[in-house]
Design an enzyme around this catalytic site. Structure first.
Site, PDB file in Angstrom:
ATOM      1  CB  CYS A   1     -14.289   1.969   0.452  1.00 17.96           C
ATOM      2  SG  CYS A   1     -13.768   3.693   0.362  1.00 17.96           S
TER       3      CYS A   1
ATOM      4  CG  ASP B   1     -13.330   7.055  -1.024  1.00 14.10           C
ATOM      5  OD1 ASP B   1     -13.222   6.935   0.216  1.00 14.10           O
ATOM      6  OD2 ASP B   1     -12.352   6.977  -1.794  1.00 14.10           O
TER       7      ASP B   1
ATOM      8  NE  ARG C   1      -3.794   0.865   2.105  1.00  9.42           N
ATOM      9  CZ  ARG C   1      -4.980   1.119   2.667  1.00  9.42           C
ATOM     10  NH1 ARG C   1      -5.089   2.038   3.608  1.00  9.42           N
ATOM     11  NH2 ARG C   1      -6.042   0.442   2.287  1.00  9.42           N
TER      12      ARG C   1
ATOM     13  CD  GLN D   1     -13.234  -1.168  -0.090  1.00  5.77           C
ATOM     14  OE1 GLN D   1     -12.394  -1.035   0.796  1.00  5.77           O
ATOM     15  NE2 GLN D   1     -14.480  -1.545   0.167  1.00  5.77           N
TER      16      GLN D   1
ATOM     17  NE  ARG E   1     -11.167  -4.336   1.261  1.00  9.52           N
ATOM     18  CZ  ARG E   1     -10.153  -3.514   1.598  1.00  9.52           C
ATOM     19  NH1 ARG E   1     -10.341  -2.511   2.429  1.00  9.52           N
ATOM     20  NH2 ARG E   1      -8.942  -3.668   1.077  1.00  9.52           N
TER      21      ARG E   1
ATOM     22  CG  HIS F   1      -8.493   0.407  -2.459  1.00  6.86           C
ATOM     23  ND1 HIS F   1      -7.662  -0.613  -2.021  1.00  6.86           N
ATOM     24  CD2 HIS F   1      -9.223   0.795  -1.372  1.00  6.86           C
ATOM     25  CE1 HIS F   1      -7.892  -0.825  -0.728  1.00  6.86           C
ATOM     26  NE2 HIS F   1      -8.827   0.004  -0.311  1.00  6.86           N
TER      27      HIS F   1
HETATM   28  N1  NVA Z   1      -9.753   7.198  -1.487  1.00 10.82           N
HETATM   29  C1  NVA Z   1      -9.388   6.771  -0.154  1.00 10.82           C
HETATM   30  C2  NVA Z   1      -9.680   5.320   0.032  1.00 10.82           C
HETATM   31  C3  NVA Z   1      -9.427   4.790   1.407  1.00 10.82           C
HETATM   32  C4  NVA Z   1      -9.725   3.337   1.539  1.00 10.82           C
HETATM   33  C5  NVA Z   1      -7.924   7.055   0.099  1.00 10.82           C
HETATM   34  O1  NVA Z   1      -7.096   6.790  -0.779  1.00 10.82           O
HETATM   35  O2  NVA Z   1      -7.604   7.583   1.162  1.00 10.82           O
HETATM   36  N1   CP Z   2     -11.241   0.598   2.936  1.00 12.79           N
HETATM   37  C1   CP Z   2      -9.965   0.525   3.284  1.00 12.79           C
HETATM   38  O1   CP Z   2      -9.062   0.250   2.469  1.00 12.79           O
HETATM   39  O2   CP Z   2      -9.721   0.762   4.597  1.00 12.79           O
HETATM   40  P1   CP Z   2      -8.305   0.897   5.308  1.00 12.79           P
HETATM   41  O3   CP Z   2      -7.681   2.170   4.798  1.00 12.79           O
HETATM   42  O4   CP Z   2      -8.608   0.939   6.771  1.00 12.79           O
HETATM   43  O5   CP Z   2      -7.456  -0.284   4.928  1.00 12.79           O
END
Ligand code: NVA
Ligand code: CP
Length: 312
Positions: free
Chosen positions: A269, A228, A106, A136, A297, A133
């Site tokens: 999400c 989101d 990540r 997800q 998830r 992502h």
């Molecule tokens: N768009 C958000 C998704 C988090 C799961 C981010 O990248 O922070």
């Molecule tokens: N939805 C999601 O990816 O959550 P986290 O950022 O907590 O992993």
């Protein structure tokens, strides 16, 4: 279906049948876990979990997925390893590939996860980048399938920041799987034309449509409304600008009523900023689905690891 040895970077790389296979396997693993039956398909495997950004769901899903199937997870935060600071990504990838059997990543630039996959020689799974992502989306699709019994023909509307990792990945996943997909967002936050064109090819193959619009009335007939956060991780300095831009795109009672359907569900999400992208009442009225989605998830991430690395 043989997905052994494959990396999981975006859903663009997988066919409709392959994505369907991940979803079926996840449902099977979910049923087994609920029945108290654990697997051993990852026994003896060591899995690196690299997190340059924070995470609750993704980190816990990979960790539990590993342990449930007999693997050893090793959490490596940005501050723990040299990746991209003191050592090139290519070199870290080659080192980790000699020691680990699979790598979750990540982080920020999508190119990093691509390089890890290219140089490590082991399956690499994208746990979120600035652009995509994909794990997800598997959880989201599984949840929609649980709610409606099918995916094809569902009208799936995403509203909010229309060019972030979630919007991009939902457009790919829905167009691959035959859901009619709509992005409602101000023009400055529309997805790239290039990605829309790519997804239009997928949509043609699966027999669905894609629409990108500024008009909130496009929620009409939606089966699913999804949003989101307005500021993704790494964009914290854009908060006030985004609130001003996206206020008319909040998911609230009025917006939900515009679907004209009492059966429309709301999904997110998570994590959510209640009062921004969604009001507390809409969030709480849909909390069962939202937390099913969060639980999924774990089952879907486990399925990705089992399919690409596990022993049958
Ligand atoms: N768009 C958000 C998704 C988090 C799961 C981010 O990248 O922070
Ligand atoms: N939805 C999601 O990816 O959550 P986290 O950022 O907590 O992993």
């Amino acid at each position: 279906m043989n997905l052994h040895g494959r990396s999981f970077l975006t859903l663009k790389d997988f066919t409709k049948e392959e994505i369907g296979y991940f979803l079926d396997l996840a449902a099977e693993l979910k049923a087994k876990k609920k029945a108290g039956i654990m697997g051993t398909s990852l026994k003896g495997k060591n899995i690196a979990l690299i997190f340059e950004k924070p995470s609750t769901r993704t980190r816990c899903s990979f960790t539990i997925g590993c342990i449930d199937e007999g693997a050893h997870p090793e959490y490596l935060s940005r501050d723990d390893i040299q990746l991209g600071h003191k050592e090139s990504i290519e070199d870290t990838a080659r080192v980790l590939g000699r020691m680990f059997d699979g790598i979750e990543f990540r982080g920020f630039e999508h190119e990093k996860v691509e390089k890890l996959a290219q140089y490590s020689g082991v399956p690499v799974w994208n746990g979120l980048t600035d652009s995509y992502h994909p794990t997800q989306i598997l959880a989201d699709l599984l949840t929609v399938k649980e709610q409606f019994g099918h995916l094809e023909g569902i009208k799936f509307v995403y509203i909010g920041d229309g060019r972030n990792n979630m919007a991009n990945s939902l457009m790919i996943g829905c167009s691959k799987m035959g859901l009619d997909f709509v992005i409602i967002a101000p023009k400055v936050l529309w997805p790239s034309n290039e990605l829309v064109e790519t997804c239009n090819v997928f949509a043609k193959e699966s027999g669905c449509t894609i629409e990108v619009t500024e008009d909130v009335e496009a929620v009409k007939d939606a089966d699913v409304i999804y949003t989101d956060v307005w500021c993704s991780m790494g964009e914290e300095n854009k908060a006030s600008e985004r609130v001003a831009l996206l206020r008319p795109y909040q998911v609230n009672k009025e917006l939900m009523s515009k679907t004209g359907k009492a059966s429309t569900i709301f999904m997110h999400c998570l994590p959510a900023v209640k009062g921004n992208e969604v009001t507390e009442d809409i969030f709480e009225a849909n909390s069962k689905v939202i937390f099913d989605e969060a639980e999924n998830r774990m089952h879907t991430i486990k399925a990705v690891m089992v399919a690409t690395l596990g022993k049958n």
